[in-house]
Design a protein around this motif. Structure first.
Motif, PDB file in Angstrom:
ATOM      1  N   GLY A 190      77.711  45.172  26.158  1.00 33.68           N
ATOM      2  CA  GLY A 190      76.740  45.073  25.081  1.00 33.68           C
ATOM      3  C   GLY A 190      77.146  44.051  24.030  1.00 33.68           C
ATOM      4  O   GLY A 190      76.325  43.265  23.551  1.00 33.68           O
ATOM      5  N   ALA A 191      78.436  44.050  23.687  1.00 31.56           N
ATOM      6  CA  ALA A 191      78.919  43.104  22.680  1.00 31.56           C
ATOM      7  C   ALA A 191      78.671  41.670  23.132  1.00 31.56           C
ATOM      8  O   ALA A 191      78.257  40.815  22.347  1.00 31.56           O
ATOM      9  CB  ALA A 191      80.409  43.330  22.425  1.00 31.56           C
ATOM     10  N   PHE A 193      75.707  49.432  14.516  1.00 30.23           N
ATOM     11  CA  PHE A 193      76.826  49.147  15.424  1.00 30.23           C
ATOM     12  C   PHE A 193      76.371  48.114  16.454  1.00 30.23           C
ATOM     13  O   PHE A 193      75.369  48.315  17.129  1.00 30.23           O
ATOM     14  CB  PHE A 193      77.301  50.416  16.137  1.00 30.23           C
ATOM     15  N   GLU A 199      69.107  47.907  15.433  1.00 29.54           N
ATOM     16  CA  GLU A 199      68.928  48.908  16.490  1.00 29.54           C
ATOM     17  C   GLU A 199      67.661  49.697  16.150  1.00 29.54           C
ATOM     18  O   GLU A 199      67.564  50.210  15.029  1.00 29.54           O
ATOM     19  CB  GLU A 199      70.084  49.907  16.504  1.00 29.54           C
ATOM     20  N   ASP A 237      68.695  45.224  19.129  1.00 28.82           N
ATOM     21  CA  ASP A 237      69.854  45.645  19.912  1.00 28.82           C
ATOM     22  C   ASP A 237      69.483  46.974  20.564  1.00 28.82           C
ATOM     23  O   ASP A 237      69.541  48.027  19.928  1.00 28.82           O
ATOM     24  CB  ASP A 237      71.074  45.789  18.995  1.00 28.82           C
ATOM     25  N   VAL A 276      70.993  48.161  23.235  1.00 25.73           N
ATOM     26  CA  VAL A 276      72.111  48.493  24.118  1.00 25.73           C
ATOM     27  C   VAL A 276      72.145  50.002  24.395  1.00 25.73           C
ATOM     28  O   VAL A 276      72.397  50.436  25.517  1.00 25.73           O
ATOM     29  CB  VAL A 276      73.442  47.995  23.518  1.00 25.73           C
ATOM     30  N   GLN A 277      71.854  50.793  23.347  1.00 25.20           N
ATOM     31  CA  GLN A 277      71.874  52.258  23.529  1.00 25.20           C
ATOM     32  C   GLN A 277      70.467  52.826  23.768  1.00 25.20           C
ATOM     33  O   GLN A 277      70.305  53.795  24.492  1.00 25.20           O
ATOM     34  CB  GLN A 277      72.508  52.923  22.300  1.00 25.20           C
ATOM     35  N   LYS A 324      74.899  49.530  28.371  1.00 26.28           N
ATOM     36  CA  LYS A 324      75.024  50.966  28.621  1.00 26.28           C
ATOM     37  C   LYS A 324      74.209  51.426  29.845  1.00 26.28           C
ATOM     38  O   LYS A 324      74.632  51.194  30.958  1.00 26.28           O
ATOM     39  CB  LYS A 324      74.678  51.751  27.364  1.00 26.28           C
TER      40      LYS A 324
HETATM   41  C1  PLP Z   1      77.616  50.521  22.595  1.00 21.46           C
HETATM   42  C2  PLP Z   1      76.840  49.573  21.775  1.00 21.46           C
HETATM   43  C3  PLP Z   1      77.181  48.211  21.701  1.00 21.46           C
HETATM   44  C4  PLP Z   1      78.415  47.643  22.335  1.00 21.46           C
HETATM   45  O1  PLP Z   1      78.350  47.678  23.727  1.00 21.46           O
HETATM   46  P1  PLP Z   1      79.700  47.459  24.570  1.00 21.46           P
HETATM   47  O2  PLP Z   1      79.246  47.512  25.994  1.00 21.46           O
HETATM   48  O3  PLP Z   1      80.636  48.541  24.193  1.00 21.46           O
HETATM   49  O4  PLP Z   1      80.218  46.112  24.195  1.00 21.46           O
HETATM   50  C5  PLP Z   1      76.353  47.379  20.980  1.00 21.46           C
HETATM   51  N1  PLP Z   1      75.251  47.846  20.364  1.00 21.46           N
HETATM   52  C6  PLP Z   1      74.886  49.136  20.420  1.00 21.46           C
HETATM   53  C7  PLP Z   1      73.638  49.591  19.753  1.00 21.46           C
HETATM   54  C8  PLP Z   1      75.677  50.057  21.123  1.00 21.46           C
HETATM   55  O5  PLP Z   1      75.340  51.355  21.159  1.00 21.46           O
END
Ligand code: PLP
Length: 403
Positions: free
Chosen positions: A111-112, A143, A195, A228, A230-231, A257
């Motif tokens: 995600g990063a 985050f 997010e 973002d 990612v989650q 994720k």
């Molecule tokens: C977990 C997360 C990240 C980071 O993802 P990684 O795979 O750990 O690098 C970035 N943004 C959000 C919203 C997350 O929940």
């Protein structure tokens, strides 16, 4: 003892203490296998998993479709090098662009890394079209990852003086405060990155009107709106992507994720008009590697075919309903979240105690802040497993809160 396990937990823990670089406090147990909603440690103890690999194991542990994708693809091609196209890369990019509002995909492993790509597109856009504007506005308590740039983007107070000097150019504003973000936008701003539901910050959702106003603000100022996800992405919130809840389209979305179901995989999606990288601006040795592409495609197809976004919505509602039914007994407040990204507040700051007591009784949950409990089970969770979780949690709350 588990008759199947041949591992001696004590000696494994001794070795872990000796050879694993310290980065976090871990309990004295070693995970060995998983199936569906459950994990087993090396003592054969079984855990109902409402952490889900940290919102990662979207299809539960060791699902057949990932196994098949890994076996079939690894027999064909594991790595072609990032210098060439490969078949699953093209198929997976088509799937993601067909199912979203986006036209273009860049694949990464975390995600990063996907967020770094988003930051780079925003800065490139600022350099090319906004007289060198480079500032990105993010939210307090957000985050975005643990690389230096994404740590700088993250709005976490504890990190403010960590690993100085920070990557410059990030401004943090309170979430859902339109006036604050309007004030923060300047001639130096190239993007707003948020997010849709803050995950690590404790499950706090953006308001629909706020998001719509931000979309208008970004249009008006000609700056990028970056989500973002990612989650929140890939079914977690009850839709395939969280932006679909709000009737707007971001300019960039990042995913990780749940997209790999446990395999390290991430994606950055954007529109045709932001396809502005020049050769060499962005890349990565493992970008678009066939094995990950095959897994991602299998995971996303399974989530769509089984309509697991719908299950996330349905089970999420049921979990919140069951939490509401025990809320007054245990003085639980702020039961919140979307789909299967859920949190609530304890009446006291005993989150880590609740987590460790649940773990003793075979339930894995998370406490992102001392008084918050967060639940992020696999999207395959069913009613009986929710009931099992609520029963264990109730027992633990009875015990911990009476102390
Ligand atoms: C977990 C997360 C990240 C980071 O993802 P990684 O795979 O750990 O690098 C970035 N943004 C959000 C919203 C997350 O929940």
């Amino acid at each position: 003892m588990n008759s199947e396990s041949t591992r001696d937990t004590e000696s494994l823990l001794k070795e872990a203490n000796k050879s694993i670089l310290f980065t976090t406090n871990r309990p004295n147990l070693v995970m060995e296998k998983g199936k569906g909603m459950y994990l087993w440690d090396t003592n054969g103890k079984k855990y109902l998993d409402f952490i889900g690999g940290w919102a990662v194991t979207s299809l539960g542990h060791c699902p057949e479709v990932i196994l098949t994708a890994l076996v079939q693809q690894s027999a064909k091609l594991i790595n072609a090098s990032p210098a060439f196209y490969n078949v699953p890369m093209i198929e997976f990019a088509k799937l993601l662009t067909d199912k979203s509002c986006f036209d273009k995909v860049f694949f990464a492993s975390t995600g990063a890394e996907a967020n770094e790509g988003a930051i780079k597109i925003a800065r490139k856009y600022g350099a090319k079209f906004l007289n060198g504007a480079y500032e990105i506005i993010t939210a307090i308590d957000s985050f975005h990852g643990r690389t230096l740039a994404t740590m700088s983007a993250t709005g976490k107070q504890k990190w403010e003086s960590l690993f100085e000097p920070k990557v410059q150019g990030f401004k943090h504003v309170p979430q859902n405060d339109l006036i604050a973000i309007q004030k923060a936008v300047s001639a130096n701003t190239c993007a707003i990155m948020l997010e849709p539901v803050q995950g690590e910050g404790g499950v706090f959702e953006l308001e629909k009107n706020y998001i719509r106003s931000l979309r208008e603000l970004c249009n008006e100022k000609n700056i990028l709106l970056v989500f973002d996800e990612v989650q929140t992405g890939i079914g977690r919130t009850g839709k395939l992507f969280a932006y679909e809840h709000y009737g707007i389209e971001p300019d960039i979305m990042t995913l990780a994720k749940g997209i790999g179901g446990g395999y390290p995989l991430a994606a950055l999606l954007t529109k045709e008009k932001f396809d502005i990288f020049e050769a060499g601006d962005q890349g990565g040795t493992y970008s678009s590697q066939p094995l990950g592409m095959a897994v991602g495609k299998a995971v996303v197809n399974e989530i769509i075919d089984k309509n697991l976004s719908k299950n996330a919505e349905k089970q999420g509602e049921y979990i919140r309903h069951q939490l509401v039914s025990i809320a007054s007994k245990f003085k639980l407040t702020n039961i919140r979240g979307k789909g299967l990204l859920i949190a609530f507040d304890l009446p006291v700051e005993k989150g880590s105690k609740v987590v460790s007591e649940c773990q003793k009784r075979g339930l894995l949950i998370n406490s992102p802040r001392p008084a918050y409990i967060r639940l992020m089970p696999p999207l395959i969770v069913t009613f009986p497993e929710v009931d099992e979780m609520i029963a264990i949690l109730s027992d633990v709350l009875t015990e911990v809160l009476s102390e």
